[in-house]
Motif scaffolding. Structure first.
Motif, PDB file in Angstrom:
ATOM      1  N   GLN A 226      -5.405   1.796  -2.932  1.00  0.00           N
ATOM      2  CA  GLN A 226      -4.341   2.771  -3.207  1.00  0.00           C
ATOM      3  C   GLN A 226      -4.178   2.938  -4.724  1.00  0.00           C
ATOM      4  O   GLN A 226      -3.969   4.047  -5.217  1.00  0.00           O
TER       5      GLN A 226
ATOM      6  N   LYS B  96       8.287  11.639 -12.372  1.00  0.00           N
ATOM      7  CA  LYS B  96       8.973  10.357 -12.578  1.00  0.00           C
ATOM      8  C   LYS B  96       8.032   9.376 -13.273  1.00  0.00           C
ATOM      9  O   LYS B  96       6.808   9.560 -13.272  1.00  0.00           O
TER      10      LYS B  96
ATOM     11  N   GLN C  76       0.840  -1.203   0.000  1.00  0.00           N
ATOM     12  CA  GLN C  76       0.000   0.000   0.000  1.00  0.00           C
ATOM     13  C   GLN C  76       0.872   1.249   0.000  1.00  0.00           C
ATOM     14  O   GLN C  76       0.638   2.189  -0.759  1.00  0.00           O
ATOM     15  N   ASN C  77       1.890   1.230   0.837  1.00  0.00           N
ATOM     16  CA  ASN C  77       2.835   2.348   0.880  1.00  0.00           C
ATOM     17  C   ASN C  77       3.537   2.492  -0.469  1.00  0.00           C
ATOM     18  O   ASN C  77       3.739   3.603  -0.961  1.00  0.00           O
TER      19      ASN C  77
ATOM     20  N   LEU D 254       3.671  12.231  -9.529  1.00  0.00           N
ATOM     21  CA  LEU D 254       3.297  13.644  -9.422  1.00  0.00           C
ATOM     22  C   LEU D 254       4.514  14.550  -9.588  1.00  0.00           C
ATOM     23  O   LEU D 254       4.391  15.717  -9.922  1.00  0.00           O
ATOM     24  N   SER D 255       5.699  13.984  -9.347  1.00  0.00           N
ATOM     25  CA  SER D 255       6.943  14.751  -9.463  1.00  0.00           C
ATOM     26  C   SER D 255       7.595  14.560 -10.829  1.00  0.00           C
ATOM     27  O   SER D 255       8.749  14.937 -11.013  1.00  0.00           O
TER      28      SER D 255
ATOM     29  N   THR E 208      -7.431   5.023  -5.779  1.00  0.00           N
ATOM     30  CA  THR E 208      -7.633   6.405  -5.359  1.00  0.00           C
ATOM     31  C   THR E 208      -6.369   7.252  -5.491  1.00  0.00           C
ATOM     32  O   THR E 208      -6.430   8.398  -5.932  1.00  0.00           O
ATOM     33  N   SER E 209      -5.221   6.675  -5.091  1.00  0.00           N
ATOM     34  CA  SER E 209      -3.987   7.478  -5.164  1.00  0.00           C
ATOM     35  C   SER E 209      -3.449   7.554  -6.591  1.00  0.00           C
ATOM     36  O   SER E 209      -2.798   8.523  -6.948  1.00  0.00           O
TER      37      SER E 209
ATOM     38  N   ALA F 115       2.708   7.078  -6.500  1.00  0.00           N
ATOM     39  CA  ALA F 115       1.853   8.215  -6.880  1.00  0.00           C
ATOM     40  C   ALA F 115       2.609   9.529  -6.697  1.00  0.00           C
ATOM     41  O   ALA F 115       2.600  10.391  -7.581  1.00  0.00           O
ATOM     42  N   GLY F 116       3.279   9.677  -5.570  1.00  0.00           N
ATOM     43  CA  GLY F 116       4.040  10.905  -5.306  1.00  0.00           C
ATOM     44  C   GLY F 116       5.176  11.099  -6.293  1.00  0.00           C
ATOM     45  O   GLY F 116       5.460  12.215  -6.734  1.00  0.00           O
ATOM     46  N   LEU F 117       5.832  10.001  -6.662  1.00  0.00           N
ATOM     47  CA  LEU F 117       6.912  10.082  -7.648  1.00  0.00           C
ATOM     48  C   LEU F 117       6.356  10.498  -9.013  1.00  0.00           C
ATOM     49  O   LEU F 117       6.955  11.314  -9.718  1.00  0.00           O
TER      50      LEU F 117
ATOM     51  N   GLY G  18       1.385   4.363  -2.905  1.00  0.00           N
ATOM     52  CA  GLY G  18       1.321   5.784  -2.578  1.00  0.00           C
ATOM     53  C   GLY G  18       2.613   6.508  -2.935  1.00  0.00           C
ATOM     54  O   GLY G  18       2.590   7.613  -3.487  1.00  0.00           O
ATOM     55  N   ILE G  19       3.731   5.887  -2.622  1.00  0.00           N
ATOM     56  CA  ILE G  19       5.021   6.496  -2.969  1.00  0.00           C
ATOM     57  C   ILE G  19       5.126   6.641  -4.485  1.00  0.00           C
ATOM     58  O   ILE G  19       5.567   7.673  -5.003  1.00  0.00           O
TER      59      ILE G  19
ATOM     60  N   TYR H 237      -7.409   7.528  -9.974  1.00  0.00           N
ATOM     61  CA  TYR H 237      -8.335   8.676  -9.897  1.00  0.00           C
ATOM     62  C   TYR H 237      -7.678   9.943 -10.458  1.00  0.00           C
ATOM     63  O   TYR H 237      -8.232  10.591 -11.344  1.00  0.00           O
ATOM     64  N   PRO H 238      -6.463  10.285  -9.998  1.00  0.00           N
ATOM     65  CA  PRO H 238      -5.809  11.443 -10.626  1.00  0.00           C
ATOM     66  C   PRO H 238      -5.036  11.088 -11.902  1.00  0.00           C
ATOM     67  O   PRO H 238      -4.307  11.908 -12.433  1.00  0.00           O
TER      68      PRO H 238
END
Lengths: 274, 310
Positions: free
Chosen positions: B88, B70, B56-57, B67-68, B91-92, B63-65, B60-61, B95-96
């Motif tokens: 995850q 990567k 799950q983590n 968004l940056s 939604t993470s 997703a953050g990458l 999410g990580i 969805y976006p």
């Protein structure tokens, strides 16, 4: 080294944001006042002073990133950002209406300027770690801030994330707990106790700072301290009051997810000096 | 014919792609040998993120990458990516519409004797039901390499599914994988087999066998289950009247479900779905389970002959 700031301006920003939260929720007839009001000073300290960001250039490469993991608190962020000219304040009244950019939980596709779509609890801190890792990979200087809730901290993913950020030595990451002590079904201590919270995050390898979550000066000092810590992420335990600023909402679970009606909103706005 | 492991084919392709795309990063949840992400780790240690047993983590990580800017490629087993970290992913990531590539190994029953907990016969159905998601299931090493590059070049979330074992080569130099397009492996108008994943080999063998008896069975490899290639399904329905689907997945909601949904809209073909018949897969070697679940070349032939009698 500490940058000076105008504390009166920041306090006014907090007061105005609270007013906007009440107006939005009354208009929407739904939403989460308790957690939107408890987080205001945290958001004001970040957006009003600490974070590097530009409302005219929302994609600025080296902007600091903010993730509201407790997505139901989004009215608070909509309000603070509106007061910093990200979008018109009057638009906030479209909260939770069809096709509004201001959804009940944040949607960054509809509302550029937000850094993450959240709402399902427990997911935002992992996203913030992704941002922080990318910053390290690219040798960028931006910092990443993530606000989580206390009820939210019952999700297992929070602890997966808590375990991983120290491994990656993410000293560019700050996780702030809006410790307002309430969740839908009751007090956190009754629903599923979290204490000792500070000890847990210390044990996971975070630099831990405790603050009064409604004291903007204290919050700013904590963020400055976090910026000076090398090799590990910082966890700020922000002691807050659910529904802060509205006497009849403060500390009451009933105001977790219920909007004020017209009379209640008028009373709240009066207390806030609107 | 030669055989090759699709996990290895993907890992090798990813190393090549890593040279071409400096923003490609790999994430692993403690299965680096099984998924073969170890190859990327050795080539690009600085772009390799080991998250431990925490899928799950990891999502999410990723997703953050994304968004940056990567291009994160997550690695784990199909069952964990699609079920443990399902929300995850939804939604993470989806969805976006974030540019995350979810590479999964040990799909279907290919984890074999490891047991039903490690099988994934639900993942296509789950991933297919998530808006914005692309679902890719390559069938041999050549298709895998092409699919890997296509997935990396595609801007958006993609789920790439492969088995644990080796896959027989089927693709020739003229076959080409493109997201959303089926590959015509055999022509014919007597009936159609639609396959996904590495059961395309069984599909082709069944067609070749029947060809010897004068029956011309079209074979379509659906390397992308979503978005599904509607055109070829409608053509097959019109022109052949009978479609057999075959997949290493529950017949509920997978390739068979996707094909039946499209075919039903024009009502011109019968569809028979071969796959796991909505029960938890038994434990044994992958080959044993495929036999138990009637997913052999002979089972396909029997199904086709019930329709193509003359």
């Amino acid at each position: 080294m500490a940058q000076c700031y105008d504390i009166e301006y920041l306090r006014e920003l907090a007061r105005q944001s609270r007013i906007d939260v009440i107006k939005m929720l009354e208009a929407a007839k739904s939403g989460h006042p308790g957690g939107s009001l408890s987080e205001i000073e945290i958001l004001v300290a970040l957006y009003g002073h600490v974070m590097k960001h530009d409302n005219d250039n929302i994609n600025m490469k080296d902007r600091d990133r903010f993730v509201l993991s407790k997505g139901h608190g989004i009215p608070g962020l909509y309000a603070v950002m509106a007061n910093l000219d990200y979008w018109p304040r009057e638009d906030l009244l479209s909260l939770r209406t069809v096709n509004s950019r201001f959804q009940g939980h944040p949607d960054r596709v509809r509302l550029p300027g937000l850094e993450a779509s959240t709402g399902s609890l427990g997911q935002g801190l992992s996203i913030a770690i992704g941002y922080a890792l990318a910053s390290k990979l690219d040798n960028d200087a931006y910092r990443v801030y993530c606000v989580i809730g206390d009820g939210e901290s019952q999700e297992g993913q929070i602890w997966e994330a808590a375990l991983s950020a120290p491994k990656f030595k993410l000293d560019n990451l700050v996780c702030i707990l809006d410790y307002n002590k309430g969740q839908i079904d009751g007090f956190v201590k009754d629903v599923m106790p979290l204490e000792p919270i500070a000890d847990k995050w210390k044990a996971f390898g975070w630099h831990v700072i405790k603050v009064d979550g409604h004291d903007i000066d204290e919050l700013i000092r904590a963020f400055e301290e976090a910026a000076s810590i090398k090799g590990k992420p910082t966890f700020i335990l922000a002691d807050t009051v659910k529904g802060k600023g509205v006497s009849f909402m403060e500390g009451l679970i009933d105001w977790h997810g219920v909007a004020p009606n017209k009379e209640e909103a008028e009373q709240a706005l009066k207390e806030l000096g609107a | 014919m030669a055989k090759y492991s699709l996990r290895h084919a993907f890992a090798e392709a990813l190393v090549d792609l890593g040279k071409k795309y400096p923003n490609l990063v790999a994430l692993e949840a403690d299965l680096q040998d099984s998924t073969q992400s170890i190859q990327f780790m050795k080539a690009f240690p600085e772009r390799y993120i080991q998250v431990g047993i925490a899928e799950q983590n990891m999502m999410g990580i990723a997703a953050g990458l994304a968004l940056s800017g990567k291009i994160p490629v997550t690695h784990t087993f199909a069952c964990f990516a699609s079920m443990r970290a399902c929300e995850q992913v939804r939604t993470s990531i989806a969805y976006p519409k974030l540019n995350v590539k979810i590479f999964v190994s040990h799909c279907g029953v290919s984890a074999g004797t490891a047991g039903t907990s490690h099988h994934a016969i639900e993942d296509i159905a789950i991933m297919r039901a998530i808006p914005n998601m692309t679902v890719i299931a390559p069938g041999d090493a050549r298709e895998m390499r092409q699919a890997a590059e296509a997935a990396i070049r595609y801007d958006g979330p993609a789920y790439v599914r492969v088995g644990a074992g080796e896959a027989e080569d089927v693709y020739t130099e003229t076959h080409h994988f493109e997201i959303g397009k089926a590959t015509v492996l055999r022509d014919g108008n007597d009936a159609t087999i639609i396959s996904t994943g590495q059961l395309m080999y069984e599909a082709v063998c069944a067609s070749d066998e029947l060809r010897k008896q004068g029956k011309k069975i079209r074979v379509l490899q659906m390397g992308t289950v979503k978005p599904i290639d509607r055109e070829v399904i409608l053509e097959a329905a019109e022109e052949t009247g009978f479609i057999v689907t075959i997949e290493e997945h529950n017949v509920v909601g997978g390739l068979g479900g996707a094909v039946a949904e499209v075919a039903a809209e024009i009502g011109k073909a019968k569809v028979r779905r071969l796959g796991i018949q909505d029960r938890f897969s038994p434990v044994g070697t992958a080959a044993y389970i495929l036999g138990e679940e009637m997913l052999t070349i002979n089972d396909i032939i029997v199904s086709l002959l019930e329709f193509v009698k003359e």
